[in-house]
Design an enzyme around this catalytic site. Structure first.
Site, PDB file in Angstrom:
ATOM      1  N   GLY A  13       0.844  -1.203   0.000  1.00 40.28           N
ATOM      2  CA  GLY A  13       0.000   0.000   0.000  1.00 40.28           C
ATOM      3  C   GLY A  13       0.874   1.246   0.000  1.00 40.28           C
ATOM      4  O   GLY A  13       1.904   1.279   0.657  1.00 40.28           O
ATOM      5  N   ARG A  74       1.093  -5.148  -5.085  1.00 39.70           N
ATOM      6  CA  ARG A  74       1.251  -6.141  -4.021  1.00 39.70           C
ATOM      7  C   ARG A  74       1.719  -7.484  -4.592  1.00 39.70           C
ATOM      8  O   ARG A  74       1.528  -8.534  -3.984  1.00 39.70           O
ATOM      9  CB  ARG A  74      -0.067  -6.313  -3.260  1.00 39.70           C
ATOM     10  CG  ARG A  74      -0.446  -5.102  -2.408  1.00 39.70           C
ATOM     11  CD  ARG A  74      -1.524  -5.468  -1.413  1.00 39.70           C
ATOM     12  NE  ARG A  74      -2.054  -4.320  -0.702  1.00 39.70           N
ATOM     13  CZ  ARG A  74      -1.510  -3.799   0.393  1.00 39.70           C
ATOM     14  NH1 ARG A  74      -0.397  -4.298   0.892  1.00 39.70           N
ATOM     15  NH2 ARG A  74      -2.072  -2.760   0.977  1.00 39.70           N
ATOM     16  N   ASP A 105       5.044  -4.952   5.796  1.00 38.06           N
ATOM     17  CA  ASP A 105       5.390  -6.333   6.156  1.00 38.06           C
ATOM     18  C   ASP A 105       5.383  -7.282   4.955  1.00 38.06           C
ATOM     19  O   ASP A 105       6.271  -8.134   4.851  1.00 38.06           O
ATOM     20  CB  ASP A 105       4.490  -6.841   7.293  1.00 38.06           C
ATOM     21  CG  ASP A 105       3.032  -6.908   6.893  1.00 38.06           C
ATOM     22  OD1 ASP A 105       2.627  -6.137   6.008  1.00 38.06           O
ATOM     23  OD2 ASP A 105       2.290  -7.733   7.457  1.00 38.06           O
ATOM     24  N   THR A 128       4.813   2.400   6.177  1.00 40.33           N
ATOM     25  CA  THR A 128       3.407   1.985   6.261  1.00 40.33           C
ATOM     26  C   THR A 128       2.685   2.905   7.238  1.00 40.33           C
ATOM     27  O   THR A 128       3.254   3.284   8.271  1.00 40.33           O
ATOM     28  CB  THR A 128       3.201   0.524   6.730  1.00 40.33           C
ATOM     29  OG1 THR A 128       1.836   0.346   7.126  1.00 40.33           O
ATOM     30  CG2 THR A 128       4.089   0.131   7.906  1.00 40.33           C
ATOM     31  N   ILE A 129       1.462   3.233   6.894  1.00 42.79           N
ATOM     32  CA  ILE A 129       0.686   4.044   7.830  1.00 42.79           C
ATOM     33  C   ILE A 129       0.393   3.255   9.106  1.00 42.79           C
ATOM     34  O   ILE A 129       0.090   3.829  10.137  1.00 42.79           O
ATOM     35  CB  ILE A 129      -0.642   4.548   7.210  1.00 42.79           C
ATOM     36  CG1 ILE A 129      -1.573   3.389   6.821  1.00 42.79           C
ATOM     37  CG2 ILE A 129      -0.386   5.462   6.040  1.00 42.79           C
ATOM     38  CD1 ILE A 129      -3.002   3.829   6.509  1.00 42.79           C
ATOM     39  N   ASP A 130       0.494   1.908   9.032  1.00 45.29           N
ATOM     40  CA  ASP A 130       0.088   1.065  10.166  1.00 45.29           C
ATOM     41  C   ASP A 130       1.080   1.085  11.332  1.00 45.29           C
ATOM     42  O   ASP A 130       0.712   0.705  12.450  1.00 45.29           O
ATOM     43  CB  ASP A 130      -0.095  -0.390   9.707  1.00 45.29           C
ATOM     44  CG  ASP A 130      -1.080  -0.523   8.558  1.00 45.29           C
ATOM     45  OD1 ASP A 130      -1.949   0.353   8.431  1.00 45.29           O
ATOM     46  OD2 ASP A 130      -0.968  -1.488   7.786  1.00 45.29           O
ATOM     47  N   ASP A 132       3.452  -0.930  12.026  1.00 46.24           N
ATOM     48  CA  ASP A 132       3.417  -2.260  12.654  1.00 46.24           C
ATOM     49  C   ASP A 132       4.667  -3.109  12.399  1.00 46.24           C
ATOM     50  O   ASP A 132       4.620  -4.326  12.560  1.00 46.24           O
ATOM     51  CB  ASP A 132       2.162  -3.011  12.173  1.00 46.24           C
ATOM     52  CG  ASP A 132       2.129  -3.202  10.661  1.00 46.24           C
ATOM     53  OD1 ASP A 132       2.994  -2.637   9.969  1.00 46.24           O
ATOM     54  OD2 ASP A 132       1.238  -3.922  10.178  1.00 46.24           O
ATOM     55  N   ARG A 174      -4.515  -2.170   9.833  1.00 44.10           N
ATOM     56  CA  ARG A 174      -4.360  -3.623   9.662  1.00 44.10           C
ATOM     57  C   ARG A 174      -4.560  -4.326  11.019  1.00 44.10           C
ATOM     58  O   ARG A 174      -5.557  -4.025  11.659  1.00 44.10           O
ATOM     59  CB  ARG A 174      -2.991  -3.904   9.040  1.00 44.10           C
ATOM     60  CG  ARG A 174      -2.801  -5.301   8.508  1.00 44.10           C
ATOM     61  CD  ARG A 174      -3.559  -5.594   7.258  1.00 44.10           C
ATOM     62  NE  ARG A 174      -2.899  -5.085   6.073  1.00 44.10           N
ATOM     63  CZ  ARG A 174      -3.165  -5.522   4.850  1.00 44.10           C
ATOM     64  NH1 ARG A 174      -4.025  -6.493   4.646  1.00 44.10           N
ATOM     65  NH2 ARG A 174      -2.567  -4.986   3.811  1.00 44.10           N
ATOM     66  N   VAL A 277      -8.223   8.051   2.465  1.00 44.37           N
ATOM     67  CA  VAL A 277      -7.823   9.445   2.725  1.00 44.37           C
ATOM     68  C   VAL A 277      -6.601   9.458   3.656  1.00 44.37           C
ATOM     69  O   VAL A 277      -5.741  10.327   3.566  1.00 44.37           O
ATOM     70  CB  VAL A 277      -8.986  10.213   3.398  1.00 44.37           C
ATOM     71  CG1 VAL A 277      -8.635  11.652   3.644  1.00 44.37           C
ATOM     72  CG2 VAL A 277     -10.235  10.101   2.576  1.00 44.37           C
ATOM     73  N   GLN A 278      -6.556   8.447   4.545  1.00 46.84           N
ATOM     74  CA  GLN A 278      -5.452   8.377   5.511  1.00 46.84           C
ATOM     75  C   GLN A 278      -4.103   8.151   4.834  1.00 46.84           C
ATOM     76  O   GLN A 278      -3.057   8.408   5.416  1.00 46.84           O
ATOM     77  CB  GLN A 278      -5.684   7.221   6.509  1.00 46.84           C
ATOM     78  CG  GLN A 278      -6.870   7.433   7.402  1.00 46.84           C
ATOM     79  CD  GLN A 278      -7.366   6.119   8.012  1.00 46.84           C
ATOM     80  OE1 GLN A 278      -7.024   5.786   9.122  1.00 46.84           O
ATOM     81  NE2 GLN A 278      -8.185   5.381   7.275  1.00 46.84           N
TER      82      GLN A 278
HETATM   83  O1  F6P Z   1      -1.069  -1.504   5.132  1.00 48.78           O
HETATM   84  C1  F6P Z   1      -1.610  -0.273   4.813  1.00 48.78           C
HETATM   85  C2  F6P Z   1      -3.081  -0.388   4.609  1.00 48.78           C
HETATM   86  O2  F6P Z   1      -3.542   0.891   4.235  1.00 48.78           O
HETATM   87  C3  F6P Z   1      -3.875  -0.955   5.783  1.00 48.78           C
HETATM   88  O3  F6P Z   1      -4.064   0.007   6.788  1.00 48.78           O
HETATM   89  C4  F6P Z   1      -5.124  -1.423   5.097  1.00 48.78           C
HETATM   90  O4  F6P Z   1      -5.747  -2.472   5.806  1.00 48.78           O
HETATM   91  C5  F6P Z   1      -4.605  -1.928   3.779  1.00 48.78           C
HETATM   92  O5  F6P Z   1      -3.384  -1.262   3.544  1.00 48.78           O
HETATM   93  C6  F6P Z   1      -5.499  -1.694   2.592  1.00 48.78           C
HETATM   94  O6  F6P Z   1      -4.938  -2.367   1.499  1.00 48.78           O
HETATM   95  P1  F6P Z   1      -5.295  -2.132  -0.033  1.00 48.78           P
HETATM   96  O7  F6P Z   1      -4.560  -0.918  -0.490  1.00 48.78           O
HETATM   97  O8  F6P Z   1      -4.757  -3.353  -0.717  1.00 48.78           O
HETATM   98  O9  F6P Z   1      -6.769  -1.993  -0.130  1.00 48.78           O
END
Ligand code: F6P
Length: 346
Positions: A13, A74, A105, A128-130, A132, A174, A277-278
């Site tokens: 992402g 991905r 990850d 990553t915004i997460d 994690d 996530r 948006v995040q």
């Molecule tokens: O890992 C970043 C993230 O934005 C998560 O917060 C979210 O669950 C996921 O990616 C969304 O993934 P995609 O861009 O494949 O819809």
């Protein structure tokens, strides 16, 4: 052997700060006389031979821009033997001597295997915004996501107050609650539900009703996309559970929590899903600085021949940790951080 040519790819992402990292890598590499090849769309670029030189002109003006100028995907190189073969062919075709992999990850797990099992000289940069990834206090992208979520909570306060409603805000993250807990503290939310702590809906409603009795006619509830009800009070049907907790696309728990709150408290509840948006738009100064420092250190590791590492920040110090450790499991919300958010519940 002196390094003349390296590659960089961004996978998974997107998040704000990727372009700042790319810019830093190109600038720092140039100082060593190293050329940088931009591998387009994550691992896919190496598979499909979509690779182009990055220079001072191609990175001009990208520092404040969100997204990634080299694209992302991905795609996992280990999904097929053919992918691995094509990567090897293109690696030799371009004379790549090292690869900087900017990812979360999923992408960094693949990078770990490329290093450990396939012998590629790889250095990772955590994005990553997460927030994690293990071994680093912060990933870039997180600060911007928290900033966006906090502004949304600030705005929701005024409309919640006018209508005397409960506002449920669903945020990403996530399998961890970093964005939820951080934006709850910064935005002054009244409850935050995070994956690390299964919630009891009766407790949530109790808090909301108590607030009402105290004369607080509105409330803000932040819900992480992977927050789950405690097994003793699981109100989700098996279909709902299958629908909202898909690893590849989480989302939907906010609406179900809002429905249940309305039912159990008779207080009007509305939901806002912040979603992509995040991840979009311009990075905060913190993320620009972090991504730049990460990019610089990644090039230093390449020059020193320190592969199989991920750059990291610990305290205020830029350092590195083994990639293998970084992807050994999600970095869960710390007890202290959750307790800080919890201190303001109610
Ligand atoms: O890992 C970043 C993230 O934005 C998560 O917060 C979210 O669950 C996921 O990616 C969304 O993934 P995609 O861009 O494949 O819809």
């Amino acid at each position: 052997m002196s390094i003349r040519t390296i590659g960089i790819l961004t996978g998974g992402g997107d998040c704000p700060g990727l372009n700042a990292a790319i810019r830093a890598v190109v600038r720092k590499a140039a100082a060593y006389g190293i050329s940088v090849l931009g591998v387009h769309n994550g691992w896919l670029g190496l598979i499909q031979d979509e690779i182009a030189l990055l220079n001072r002109y191609s990175i001009s003006g990208i520092l404040p821009r969100g997204g990634t100028i080299i694209g992302t995907s991905r795609i996992n190189p280990f999904d097929s033997k053919e992918y691995l073969q094509r990567i090897r062919d293109n690696w030799h075709k371009y004379g790549m001597q090292a690869l900087i992999v900017v990812g979360g990850d999923g992408t960094l797990s693949a990078a770990t295997r490329m290093w450990r099992d396939e012998g590629y000289p790889v250095v990772g940069i955590p994005k990553t915004i997460d927030n994690d990834l293990r071994g680093t206090d912060y990933t870039f992208g997180f600060d911007t996501a928290v900033d966006v979520a906090t502004s949304a909570i600030d705005r929701l306060h005024t409309t919640a107050e006018s209508h005397h409603r409960v506002m449920v805000v669903e945020v990403m993250g996530r399998h961890t609650g970093w964005i939820a807990a951080a934006s709850a503290i910064a935005g002054g939310a009244d409850i935050a539900l995070v994956p690390e702590v299964p919630f009891r809906i009766s407790k949530v409603c109790e808090i909301l009703k108590r607030r009402r009795e105290m004369g607080k006619t509105f409330s803000i509830v932040v819900v992480a996309e992977d927050a789950r009800p405690h097994p003793s009070e699981d109100f989700l049907t098996p279909e709902q559970r299958n629908q909202i907790y898909k690893h590849e696309r989480l989302g939907g728990i906010g609406q179900l929590v809002a429905n249940k709150i309305e039912l159990l408290t008779q207080i009007q509840a509305r939901v806002t899903v912040l979603g992509y948006v995040q991840r979009g738009g311009t990075p905060t100064p913190f993320d620009r600085i972090l991504a730049s420092r990460f990019g610089i250190h990644a090039v230093e590791l390449v020059v020193e021949g320190k592969f199989g590492q991920m750059v990291a920040i610990q305290g205020s110090k830029i350092t590195h940790v083994p990639l293998e450790y970084a992807v050994s499991g999600p970095k869960l919300l710390s007890e202290e951080f959750y307790r800080s958010a919890e201190c303001f519940f109610g």
